[in-house]
Scaffold this active site. Structure first.
Site, short mmCIF file in Angstrom:
data_model
loop_
_atom_site.label_atom_id
_atom_site.label_comp_id
_atom_site.label_asym_id
_atom_site.label_seq_id
_atom_site.Cartn_x
_atom_site.Cartn_y
_atom_site.Cartn_z
N HIS A 1 27.91 30.89 50.29
CA HIS A 1 26.72 30.01 50.04
C HIS A 1 26.49 29.55 48.41
O HIS A 1 25.54 29.04 48.01
CB HIS A 1 25.60 30.59 50.81
N ASP B 1 30.59 34.41 54.87
CA ASP B 1 29.87 34.08 54.05
C ASP B 1 30.59 34.68 52.46
O ASP B 1 30.14 35.01 51.49
CB ASP B 1 28.29 34.55 53.60
N SER C 1 23.37 37.10 44.71
CA SER C 1 24.50 36.78 45.65
C SER C 1 25.78 36.59 45.06
O SER C 1 26.06 36.06 44.12
CB SER C 1 23.95 35.46 46.32
#
Length: 504
Positions: free
Chosen positions: A137, A167, A241
């Site tokens: 992402h 992911d 992230s």
């Protein structure tokens, strides 16, 4: 997830030698493609000395690890989008009166230019020659990716591969002698282990937070197909992230990916993708351009106490097979609906998610041994694992069966062509169509809904609506076991009317 099952024998010997020497060794992570080199990473699989008291400062660990964590900045080009138009704006007679108001000769259509979009995340250098792990992402849809190293260099990165199911993404910079992180064996992580999360939250610069492992094997948090998260209370915020979650030896145990929050900020629950899973996905992306996953062709579900009782099982261990795809590896091996899988490739099967990961991590073409219970009798089958591709479901885990519910208040009809068309029911599915369920009934509480197809009642096949009515008229037990086709998958459901009075 058992990535080590995919390693060739020579890799296992190297790993064993590393353990005997108690040090770090270089190995090649592989995904069943022996002849193609992949990403060269450092692995230290030695167990963490948990009896050691933590020191007064994390600085030595931070100093060693932070050069391996980078800032990732993405840019998505400006895009033009056509909006509006259609009837009646495109009608010449309409434009004759309202043309200037609705775009003149072009009717109601107009072009909107969306400004460039910027994104921010983190990444972990995993090899000296420039491979970097991050989240899908973070780089998904990016037209340009820049990486800022700890020494201030800003390098352009190319996206090697992305996997939405986990992911995970792999990017690559053109550089040498980079400070690659060392991988730990994330299967060895225990609840209570102290950890550090390192990343670039909000773009303010490299930041370190500390905490513990709050849980392992977490799923259902983000909606990904493959979730096996490490949960931590080390603060993770936007921008983290793709960053590193490391143990007290500075080894990578996870890639930070998500938080649970009501405010948008950190509230004590963060998730990281286990390093073993990330390494397996990375290796497949680098070697083949996509993730190679094993495929059985079964729909599975966890065994509740009520299901164990209905199938006369001595325990709830293992997973229940709801459906078997025709001509799939499982079908060819003789696996049947109602079987209980207790062991796969020599490893006990604890739940549906674990079997899902074990199958996914098995190289296609591998002949795997499966231990089953069929009508409470043990048996073993050999299945040649296929390759998951397209929209096939692996050993897809059906939603957990509910433990309450009855058939009182349920209306059924024949499964005719109109019903098949309305609910998109394949021709191979046979049974009685559920047309109505009383919302106040226990059946509704159990999850039975219009459009479901009842295929079995208490292990008895249902071929028609009359069968369904007949098999529920004089039940000896107030608990009813249903085999259902629902929303493209087959699973079992226990409906329990023990505490309810039959309707008059």
């Amino acid at each position: 997830m058992i990535p080590n099952l995919l390693w060739p024998r020579r890799r296992l010997l190297l790993a064993a030698l590393a353990l005997l020497l108690g040090g770090t060794t270089w190995v090649i992570a592989e995904s069943g493609h022996d002849e193609k080199p992949s990403v060269q990473v450092k692995v230290d699989a030695a167990a963490l000395p948990r009896e050691t008291e933590p020191g007064l400062s994390y600085h030595p660990i931070v100093q060693r690890v932070t050069p391996s964590v980078v800032k990732v900045v993405t840019r998505e080009r400006a895009k033009e989008m056509e909006v509006g138009g259609g009837f009646p704006f495109d009608d010449p007679n309409f434009r004759q009166f309202f043309g200037p108001l609705f775009g003149g000769p072009h009717g109601g259509r107009r072009i909107i230019r969306q400004p460039p979009e910027m994104g921010l995340g983190s990444g972990v250098i995993v090899s000296a020659d420039g491979y970097i792990l991050t989240n899908n992402h973070v780089v998904d849809d990016a037209d340009n990716v820049k990486v800022t190293l700890s020494d201030g260099r800003v390098l352009t990165a190319r996206v090697v591969g992305k996997d939405k199911k986990t992911d995970i993404a792999v990017i690559k910079v053109d550089a040498r002698d980079l400070p690659a992180i060392t991988f730990a064996d994330s299967d060895d992580v225990e609840v209570g282990d102290r950890v550090l999360a390192i990343g670039n939250p909000f773009g303010i610069g490299e930041t370190v937070t500390s905490g513990i492992v709050s849980g392992t094997g977490r799923s259902g948090a983000t909606g990904l197909d493959y979730e096996d998260f490490i949960q931590t209370d080390a603060a993770i915020n936007p921008g983290n992230s793709g960053g590193a979650l490391v143990d007290m030896k500075g080894r990578l145990i996870g890639v930070s990916t998500a938080i649970l929050s009501r405010s948008g900020g950190f509230m004590g629950i963060g998730f990281a993708i286990p390093a073993n899973l990330a390494r397996h996905v990375m290796d497949s992306l680098v070697t083949t351009g996509h993730v190679v996953r094993g495929f059985l062709g079964v729909t599975i579900q966890d065994i509740t106490p009520d299901l164990a009782d209905q199938f006369h099982l001595k325990s709830s261990k293992g997973v229940l097979v709801g459906d078997v795809t025709p001509n799939s590896p499982a079908d060819k091996a003789g696996v049947k609906s109602g079987d209980v899988v207790t062991e796969f490739n020599g490893r006990p099967v604890a739940d549906a998610r674990r079997l899902q990961f074990a199958v996914a991590a098995t190289a296609p073409g591998t002949e795997a041994k499966m231990k089953l219970l069929r009508e409470d009798k043990p048996m073993e089958v050999a299945v040649k694992v296929g390759e998951l591709s397209g929209n096939k479901e692996l050993a897809s885990a059906a939603g957990p069966a509910q433990d309450n519910g009855v058939l009182d208040g349920v209306e059924v009809s024949e499964l005719d062509a109109a019903a098949r068309n309305e609910f998109d029911i394949p021709a191979r599915v046979r049974g009685a169509l559920v047309t109505n369920v009383d919302p106040s009934s226990a059946s509704a509480e159990a999850g039975l809904s219009p459009g479901d197809v009842i295929q079995e009642i208490n292990h008895q096949p249902v071929q028609s609506a009359d069968d369904a009515v007949r098999l529920t008229e004089h039940g000896a037990s107030r608990k009813t076991l249903l085999k259902l086709w629902s929303h493209g998958a087959t699973h079992f459901l226990v409906v329990d009317e023990t505490d309810r009075k039959p309707s008059s």
